[in-house]
Design a protein around this motif. Structure first.
Motif, PDB file in Angstrom:
ATOM      1  N   TYR A   8       0.872  -1.185   0.000  1.00  0.00           N
ATOM      2  CA  TYR A   8       0.000   0.000   0.000  1.00  0.00           C
ATOM      3  C   TYR A   8       0.905   1.230   0.000  1.00  0.00           C
ATOM      4  O   TYR A   8       1.436   1.619   1.035  1.00  0.00           O
ATOM      5  CB  TYR A   8      -0.896  -0.046   1.242  1.00  0.00           C
ATOM      6  N   PRO A   9       1.091   1.818  -1.184  1.00  0.00           N
ATOM      7  CA  PRO A   9       2.009   2.958  -1.274  1.00  0.00           C
ATOM      8  C   PRO A   9       1.267   4.287  -1.128  1.00  0.00           C
ATOM      9  O   PRO A   9       0.091   4.399  -1.467  1.00  0.00           O
ATOM     10  CB  PRO A   9       2.553   2.831  -2.697  1.00  0.00           C
ATOM     11  N   GLY A  10       1.946   5.300  -0.644  1.00  0.00           N
ATOM     12  CA  GLY A  10       1.337   6.624  -0.544  1.00  0.00           C
ATOM     13  C   GLY A  10       2.262   7.604   0.128  1.00  0.00           C
ATOM     14  O   GLY A  10       3.402   7.262   0.488  1.00  0.00           O
ATOM     15  N   SER A  11       1.754   8.826   0.296  1.00  0.00           N
ATOM     16  CA  SER A  11       2.554   9.857   0.958  1.00  0.00           C
ATOM     17  C   SER A  11       2.358   9.807   2.478  1.00  0.00           C
ATOM     18  O   SER A  11       3.284  10.069   3.234  1.00  0.00           O
ATOM     19  CB  SER A  11       2.165  11.250   0.470  1.00  0.00           C
ATOM     20  N   PHE A  12       1.126   9.562   2.900  1.00  0.00           N
ATOM     21  CA  PHE A  12       0.802   9.458   4.337  1.00  0.00           C
ATOM     22  C   PHE A  12       1.365  10.646   5.124  1.00  0.00           C
ATOM     23  O   PHE A  12       2.041  10.483   6.131  1.00  0.00           O
ATOM     24  CB  PHE A  12       1.308   8.126   4.919  1.00  0.00           C
ATOM     25  N   GLY A  18      -8.841   7.606   7.020  1.00  0.00           N
ATOM     26  CA  GLY A  18      -9.151   7.006   5.712  1.00  0.00           C
ATOM     27  C   GLY A  18      -8.092   5.998   5.317  1.00  0.00           C
ATOM     28  O   GLY A  18      -8.400   4.887   4.866  1.00  0.00           O
ATOM     29  N   HIS A  19      -6.824   6.354   5.506  1.00  0.00           N
ATOM     30  CA  HIS A  19      -5.726   5.413   5.237  1.00  0.00           C
ATOM     31  C   HIS A  19      -5.834   4.190   6.148  1.00  0.00           C
ATOM     32  O   HIS A  19      -5.692   3.056   5.702  1.00  0.00           O
ATOM     33  CB  HIS A  19      -4.357   6.068   5.497  1.00  0.00           C
ATOM     34  N   ILE A  22      -8.286   1.639   5.082  1.00  0.00           N
ATOM     35  CA  ILE A  22      -7.819   0.829   3.944  1.00  0.00           C
ATOM     36  C   ILE A  22      -6.780  -0.199   4.421  1.00  0.00           C
ATOM     37  O   ILE A  22      -6.805  -1.361   4.013  1.00  0.00           O
ATOM     38  CB  ILE A  22      -7.199   1.731   2.833  1.00  0.00           C
ATOM     39  N   ARG A  89      -4.707   0.224  -3.345  1.00  0.00           N
ATOM     40  CA  ARG A  89      -4.991   1.660  -3.332  1.00  0.00           C
ATOM     41  C   ARG A  89      -6.412   1.888  -2.846  1.00  0.00           C
ATOM     42  O   ARG A  89      -7.271   1.011  -2.971  1.00  0.00           O
ATOM     43  CB  ARG A  89      -4.845   2.270  -4.733  1.00  0.00           C
ATOM     44  N   GLY A  90      -6.651   3.058  -2.297  1.00  0.00           N
ATOM     45  CA  GLY A  90      -8.006   3.416  -1.877  1.00  0.00           C
ATOM     46  C   GLY A  90      -8.601   4.373  -2.880  1.00  0.00           C
ATOM     47  O   GLY A  90      -7.897   5.179  -3.484  1.00  0.00           O
ATOM     48  N   LEU A  91      -9.923   4.269  -3.082  1.00  0.00           N
ATOM     49  CA  LEU A  91     -10.603   5.193  -3.996  1.00  0.00           C
ATOM     50  C   LEU A  91     -11.640   5.998  -3.239  1.00  0.00           C
ATOM     51  O   LEU A  91     -12.498   5.435  -2.571  1.00  0.00           O
ATOM     52  CB  LEU A  91     -11.313   4.418  -5.095  1.00  0.00           C
ATOM     53  N   ARG A  92     -11.547   7.306  -3.369  1.00  0.00           N
ATOM     54  CA  ARG A  92     -12.547   8.173  -2.741  1.00  0.00           C
ATOM     55  C   ARG A  92     -13.551   8.614  -3.806  1.00  0.00           C
ATOM     56  O   ARG A  92     -14.163   7.791  -4.453  1.00  0.00           O
ATOM     57  CB  ARG A  92     -11.861   9.379  -2.095  1.00  0.00           C
ATOM     58  N   GLU A 100      -5.853   7.525 -10.672  1.00  0.00           N
ATOM     59  CA  GLU A 100      -5.581   6.157 -10.224  1.00  0.00           C
ATOM     60  C   GLU A 100      -5.579   5.174 -11.401  1.00  0.00           C
ATOM     61  O   GLU A 100      -4.746   4.274 -11.462  1.00  0.00           O
ATOM     62  CB  GLU A 100      -6.606   5.714  -9.174  1.00  0.00           C
ATOM     63  N   THR A 121     -13.463   3.693  -0.463  1.00  0.00           N
ATOM     64  CA  THR A 121     -13.445   4.336   0.839  1.00  0.00           C
ATOM     65  C   THR A 121     -14.740   4.060   1.603  1.00  0.00           C
ATOM     66  O   THR A 121     -15.798   3.901   0.990  1.00  0.00           O
ATOM     67  CB  THR A 121     -13.256   5.861   0.687  1.00  0.00           C
ATOM     68  N   HIS A 125     -15.208   8.457   5.412  1.00  0.00           N
ATOM     69  CA  HIS A 125     -13.878   8.992   5.101  1.00  0.00           C
ATOM     70  C   HIS A 125     -13.790   9.532   3.662  1.00  0.00           C
ATOM     71  O   HIS A 125     -12.706   9.876   3.198  1.00  0.00           O
ATOM     72  CB  HIS A 125     -12.811   7.907   5.268  1.00  0.00           C
ATOM     73  N   LEU A 128     -12.012  12.812   3.177  1.00  0.00           N
ATOM     74  CA  LEU A 128     -10.852  13.020   4.049  1.00  0.00           C
ATOM     75  C   LEU A 128      -9.552  12.853   3.263  1.00  0.00           C
ATOM     76  O   LEU A 128      -9.376  11.889   2.523  1.00  0.00           O
ATOM     77  CB  LEU A 128     -10.930  11.981   5.185  1.00  0.00           C
TER      78      LEU A 128
HETATM   79  P1  ADP Z   1      -3.614  11.733   0.172  1.00  0.00           P
HETATM   80  O1  ADP Z   1      -4.342  11.792  -1.143  1.00  0.00           O
HETATM   81  O2  ADP Z   1      -4.518  11.848   1.361  1.00  0.00           O
HETATM   82  O3  ADP Z   1      -2.373  12.594   0.254  1.00  0.00           O
HETATM   83  P2  ADP Z   1      -1.875   9.442  -0.226  1.00  0.00           P
HETATM   84  O4  ADP Z   1      -1.143   9.983  -1.388  1.00  0.00           O
HETATM   85  O5  ADP Z   1      -1.095   9.139   0.977  1.00  0.00           O
HETATM   86  O6  ADP Z   1      -3.119  10.280   0.275  1.00  0.00           O
HETATM   87  O7  ADP Z   1      -2.729   8.205  -0.705  1.00  0.00           O
HETATM   88  C1  ADP Z   1      -2.419   6.854  -0.591  1.00  0.00           C
HETATM   89  C2  ADP Z   1      -3.629   6.046  -1.024  1.00  0.00           C
HETATM   90  O8  ADP Z   1      -4.646   6.163  -0.037  1.00  0.00           O
HETATM   91  C3  ADP Z   1      -4.293   6.465  -2.329  1.00  0.00           C
HETATM   92  O9  ADP Z   1      -4.753   5.311  -3.007  1.00  0.00           O
HETATM   93  C4  ADP Z   1      -5.479   7.281  -1.878  1.00  0.00           C
HETATM   94  O10 ADP Z   1      -6.511   7.268  -2.832  1.00  0.00           O
HETATM   95  C5  ADP Z   1      -5.870   6.531  -0.633  1.00  0.00           C
HETATM   96  N1  ADP Z   1      -6.624   7.347   0.302  1.00  0.00           N
HETATM   97  C6  ADP Z   1      -6.281   8.550   0.829  1.00  0.00           C
HETATM   98  N2  ADP Z   1      -7.251   9.015   1.649  1.00  0.00           N
HETATM   99  C7  ADP Z   1      -8.255   8.077   1.625  1.00  0.00           C
HETATM  100  C8  ADP Z   1      -9.543   7.994   2.239  1.00  0.00           C
HETATM  101  N3  ADP Z   1     -10.021   8.969   3.012  1.00  0.00           N
HETATM  102  N4  ADP Z   1     -10.292   6.891   1.993  1.00  0.00           N
HETATM  103  C9  ADP Z   1      -9.821   5.924   1.170  1.00  0.00           C
HETATM  104  N5  ADP Z   1      -8.617   5.952   0.549  1.00  0.00           N
HETATM  105  C10 ADP Z   1      -7.847   7.012   0.773  1.00  0.00           C
END
Ligand code: ADP
Length: 163
Positions: A8-12, A18-19, A22, A89-92, A100, A121, A125, A128
């Motif tokens: 599960y990659p991201g900036s966090f 929300g993260h 997921i 990945r999460g989808l909002r 995405e 999501t 969330h 968020l």
């Molecule tokens: P952000 O967009 O909040 O800066 P990241 O770049 O860290 O988040 O995203 C990492 C993953 O988490 C992405 O797939 C993003 O769509 C998903 N994500 C972020 N916020 C949420 C949320 N509130 N609900 C579901 N998925 C989320």
């Protein structure tokens, strides 16, 4: 390829509820989840990579099959280095969809054995994001409804001191 391993990659920057949602749902599906913080040398972000990792570890202390790492460069290269075949990945809202799909398709083209799986999501969330949390905190708002309880104070204090 290691079966049952997903990334599960991201900036966090910082991790939000929300993260966490997921991560928890991913950890219920996959035997092993690696949460990987992207280190972007161009975009330094608000929290350092070390701070983000420390907060993620605290927030996920109840999840024994989740581990944490950092990576830079192409996600597909990082996936290869781990032997992992699934990106989580999460989808909002629909606004996430376009970027995405683009990322998932490009990654699949570069590395056909890498699949991206999306979890929708949870409705609470849906609006968020880390950037919303940063903005609320920097202007003195209460961030505790939006980030994991175990890190809420730390996030609040850090954001209040930002210019
Ligand atoms: P952000 O967009 O909040 O800066 P990241 O770049 O860290 O988040 O995203 C990492 C993953 O988490 C992405 O797939 C993003 O769509 C998903 N994500 C972020 N916020 C949420 C949320 N509130 N609900 C579901 N998925 C989320």
């Amino acid at each position: 390829m290691k079966q049952g391993l997903c990334v599960y990659p991201g900036s966090f920057d910082p991790v939000t509820n929300g993260h966490l949602d997921i991560i928890e749902r991913g950890a219920a599906i996959f035997p092993q989840v690696v949460v990987a913080v992207l280190h972007n040398p161009v975009k330094t972000g608000c929290f350092s990579i070390e701070q983000r990792l420390a907060m993620l570890k605290k927030a996920c202390a109840h999840l024994p099959n989740v581990s944490f790492d950092r990576f830079d460069g192409l996600l597909v290269n990082y996936m290869r280095s781990l032997g992992a075949g699934v990106v989580l990945r999460g989808l909002r809202a629909v606004t996430d969809f376009e970027s995405e799909v683009q990322m998932a398709q490009l990654n699949h083209q570069m590395s056909p054995d890498v699949e991206t799986l999306f979890l929708m999501t949870s409705p609470e969330h849906a609006y968020l994001s880390s950037s919303a949390v940063r903005e609320i905190g920097m202007f003195g708002g209460d961030v505790s409804p939006f980030v994991p309880l175990s890190i809420a104070q730390e996030v609040q204090a850090a954001l209040q001191t930002k210019p």
